[in-house]
Design an enzyme around this catalytic site. Structure first.
Site, PDB file in Angstrom:
ATOM      1  CB  SER A  32      91.351  41.504   9.362  1.00  0.00           C
ATOM      2  OG  SER A  32      90.626  40.583   8.789  1.00  0.00           O
ATOM      3  CG  ASP A  69      86.499  39.406   8.979  1.00  0.00           C
ATOM      4  OD1 ASP A  69      85.897  39.768   8.069  1.00  0.00           O
ATOM      5  OD2 ASP A  69      87.896  39.316   9.013  1.00  0.00           O
ATOM      6  CG  ASP A 126      88.824  43.017   6.735  1.00  0.00           C
ATOM      7  OD1 ASP A 126      88.195  42.032   7.308  1.00  0.00           O
ATOM      8  OD2 ASP A 126      89.817  43.070   6.150  1.00  0.00           O
ATOM      9  CG  ASP A 160      89.226  39.614   4.908  1.00  0.00           C
ATOM     10  OD1 ASP A 160      88.750  39.582   6.074  1.00  0.00           O
ATOM     11  OD2 ASP A 160      90.404  39.873   4.801  1.00  0.00           O
TER      12      ASP A 160
END
Length: 448
Positions: A102, A241, A243, A245
């Protein structure tokens, strides 16, 4: 007791336990056997990843483990985390896997799992998988080993789903948007979608090299996008960010708005339109007291959960709510997605700009936040500083300092070896005093 799984799957520094290729192989075999046993379905799994260098290693190790138990593996390549939830359901898979840490830096990586419904696995499922990792599993016979192939259109299918969540016919013509993709999973998808919707796009953080994900860019470093918005005279900035999400919004003046402000805007709008299910927003204990007051003034409830978007989603599903998220920028719109989707939430913010005709600076200040201070203290493996009597005493004293005029929250991070000390108080002198006293006590306990 859980040893592998944290609040968001398995995570750590690449080539250090538990994030080694050997462990990924064992995890792949364990989760494959678990879903062969539980699903009784098509024995199909989809795997996505972000742009970290170690992603290739873990993709291959997990694939080998899964195939060894008879699971057929579909490789999506670099895609946002929410795309994995979507593709798991779309491709009728038994399991989805995302390889990502992440918002963490490139040396870290992680593995998180989605069930056939596209939602993250339950704590109980993760505990059973941990037991199977520890004990080992039976492998498939040679003629039942799984097959592996790549899926080339995953990001396009995800992009169409994101656009379908918007008001029909919405276009962003005339809107100049800086989009910071954090050199991560959305580095191609996000600019493409914005361009398709008619925006004048200024992309940054779109040159991943395997080592620069989240480095000086993205939602955890919004200064880069803030400077770009001002320099390019943009109307707004969208920061994702690694990834994708999470999302943070930058107004045309360069000011940063966190997830609380975005949730406030969406909740108020949805409530006015009669489509806020349950009459409440779901957020975590970290969300600002100002958000709670803003919602209360409009007759909207606030359901608080533990930190972690998985707990937000669990409460949403339990209570029938359709909007939730975190101050950090995870925004969950369950009418359209099964997990936090930074790009989708950012586009809905842009939709509000177009609908209202207001500048982003008006929309990002939905409420005045109560002063909040957050500090972190790093600790070593095996240490339990919160158990120290001196720390417990410092916490009690800090609560006495606030004396009902604010709130104090101390917790262990679920993704990093950090103790997080957060407080809110209108009196900033008391706020600083309360936080610093606890931080000092925790730091002393770590060094003892």
């Amino acid at each position: 007791m859980r040893k592998l799984f944290g609040t968001d799957g398995v995570r750590g520094t690449a080539n250090t336990h538990p994030m080694t290729a050997e462990m990924a192989l064992r995890i792949g075999a364990a989760v494959g056997r678990y879903f062969r046993r539980e699903a009784g379905g098509v024995h199909r799994v989809v795997i996505g990843k972000d742009t970290r260098l170690s992603g290739y290693m873990f993709e291959n190790a997990l694939t080998a483990g899964l195939a060894s138990t008879g699971m057929n593996v579909l490789l999506l390549g670099p895609v946002p985390t929410p795309a994995v939830g979507l593709m798991t359901r779309s491709m009728r898979a038994d399991l989805g896997v995302m390889i990502s840490a992440s918002h963490n830096s490139a040396e870290d990586n992680g593995i998180k799992f989605f069930g056939p419904d596209g939602f993250k696995l339950s704590d109980q499922a993760e505990m059973e998988i941990e037991e199977m990792v520890a004990t080992g599993v039976r492998l498939a016979q040679a003629h039942n080993i799984g097959r592996v192939r790549r899926v080339d259109d995953a990001r396009f299918r995800y992009g169409e789903r994101v656009k379908s969540s918007l008001t029909r016919g919405l276009r962003l013509d005339g809107l100049k948007v800086v989009v910071d993709c954090a050199n991560g999973a959305a580095h191609r998808t996000a600019p493409e979608i914005l361009w398709e919707l008619g925006a004048d796009v200024v992309p940054i953080g779109t040159s991943p090299d395997g080592l620069n994900i989240n480095r000086g860019c993205g939602s955890t470093c919004p200064r880069t996008a803030s400077e770009a918005v001002v320099a390019h005279g943009a109307d707004v900035g969208i920061c994702l960010d690694g990834d994708a999400d999470r999302v943070i919004v930058i107004d045309q003046l360069g000011n940063v708005a966190d997830g609380d402000q975005i949730m406030a805007l969406l909740a108020a709008r949805w409530a006015a339109e009669g489509r806020l299910q349950g009459g409440a927003l779901v957020a975590t204990v970290m969300s600002n007291l100002g958000l709670e007051r803003f919602l209360g003034d409009r007759g909207i409830g606030l359901e608080r959960t533990a930190v972690g978007d998985r707990y937000v989603v669990e409460r949403m599903r339990e209570g029938g709510f359709n909007l939730g998220g975190e101050q950090s920028g995870h925004i969950v719109m369950s009418d359209f997605a099964t997990t936090g989707d930074g790009l989708m939430a950012g586009l809905h913010f842009l939709g509000e700009m177009m609908r209202s005709g207001q500048p982003s600076s008006e929309l990002v200040r939905q409420f005045v936040p109560v002063p909040q201070l957050l500090k972190n203290v790093r600790f070593a493996k095996g240490q339990t500083p919160l158990d120290a009597a001196s720390v417990q005493s410092a916490i009690a004293e800090a609560e006495g300092v606030l004396n009902g005029s604010g709130r104090l929250l101390i917790r262990k991070s679920g993704t990093e070896p950090l103790i997080r000390v957060m407080a809110e108080c209108e009196d900033e002198a008391l706020l600083t005093r309360a936080v610093d006293s606890v931080v000092e006590a925790v730091a002393d306990a770590v060094q003892a």
